[in-house]
Design an enzyme around this catalytic site. Sequence first.
Site, mmCIF file in Angstrom:
data_model
loop_
_atom_site.group_PDB
_atom_site.id
_atom_site.type_symbol
_atom_site.label_atom_id
_atom_site.label_comp_id
_atom_site.label_asym_id
_atom_site.label_seq_id
_atom_site.Cartn_x
_atom_site.Cartn_y
_atom_site.Cartn_z
ATOM 1 N N GLU A 59 42.642 38.008 28.855
ATOM 2 C CA GLU A 59 43.706 38.437 29.765
ATOM 3 C C GLU A 59 44.913 37.533 29.554
ATOM 4 O OE1 GLU A 59 44.161 39.032 34.617
ATOM 5 O OE2 GLU A 59 43.106 37.283 33.816
ATOM 6 N N LYS A 129 42.792 46.471 36.266
ATOM 7 C CA LYS A 129 42.096 45.478 37.095
ATOM 8 C C LYS A 129 42.018 45.930 38.550
ATOM 9 C CE LYS A 129 42.237 40.443 37.810
ATOM 10 N NZ LYS A 129 43.049 39.245 37.472
ATOM 11 N N CYS A 161 38.939 39.135 34.621
ATOM 12 C CA CYS A 161 39.067 37.877 35.343
ATOM 13 C C CYS A 161 38.411 37.901 36.727
ATOM 14 C CB CYS A 161 40.541 37.486 35.429
ATOM 15 S SG CYS A 161 40.804 35.696 35.607
#
Length: 330
Positions: A59, A129, A161
């Site tokens: 990322e 995300k 993440c």
Amino acid sequence: MPTGTISSSEDMVGVAVVNYQVPVVNNKDEVLANCFRIADFVDGVKRGYPGLDLIIFPEYSTQGFHLTKWRELSTTVPGPETEIFSEACRRNNVWGVFSITGELNLQGNPWDTFLLINNKGEIVLNYHKINPWVPMEPWYPGDRTTVVEGPKGIKIGAMICYDANIPELSRDLALKGAELIVLIQGYMNPAREQQRIVTQVRAWENLVYLANANLAGRDKTYSYFGHSSIVDYDGTIIVECDGTPDQVTYALLSVSSIRDSRKNWTAENHLFNLNHRGYSIETLKGGLGACPYDYIQEWSSNSKSFMKKTESITKFKTAEKRVLARTKIR
């Protein structure tokens, strides 16, 4: 799974994770220059690991994590950045995972995007995300998990993440058939040890391979701890980088092995055991399958009520989030 080799086979998927040096870019020209650097990595890693089937970048590896210029550095998908990545995948006959932060979005703020590009240069997975990092990330949240068939037939699910801290997300991917969860991160100190543990737990509890690529080095704001890794479906780390920027590590993942384990394991088969509770006393009925978790039922039936309940046991209320979003994210 085997380590110490640079080859692969029909059953073994060769996977590389890149401890990419966090880029510091200030304009679109610098972003594109960094994209060509990423493409050079694809070329070099394929030369060094001829069995490479899938290469994974972290990322924020494309545009960096710029707290003030994030909007002007955003782009379209497909776009000039993805053209560079697609060409690198085509000429090396490999699949690649790349990050776009952010992808322009007509609904509002840009998305934090995970792209899987196949060896023909086609974008086959575009995941947004679902859980942006509160309170720093401005990204518009995604609304669905995604699983697709990857190289040599392995089924790939996507996480970005902070998503990994939400166990429901990886479980959803596993129940959609994911055999390899790819986690791309721009995670910084002091969360190194927690994140190393999380990757192992998510792999074990879902009987899934997990490949994690994280940034390394320092930008103007954070120090990123690297430790990109590939984890076996029994939760053991197969290979792992340290904190050095631009390290690459490589491992082989057996498609037949994970499918055999999911089919034949019993006491350790968490996916089966999730909703086959009481199997030993309900053999003829196949176990107790009803959902026993109140929060899941309430969340799905009354999301506003569920939100209020979670806020009642936390200090960080929705109104405070909005204030922080207005004052800190510009």
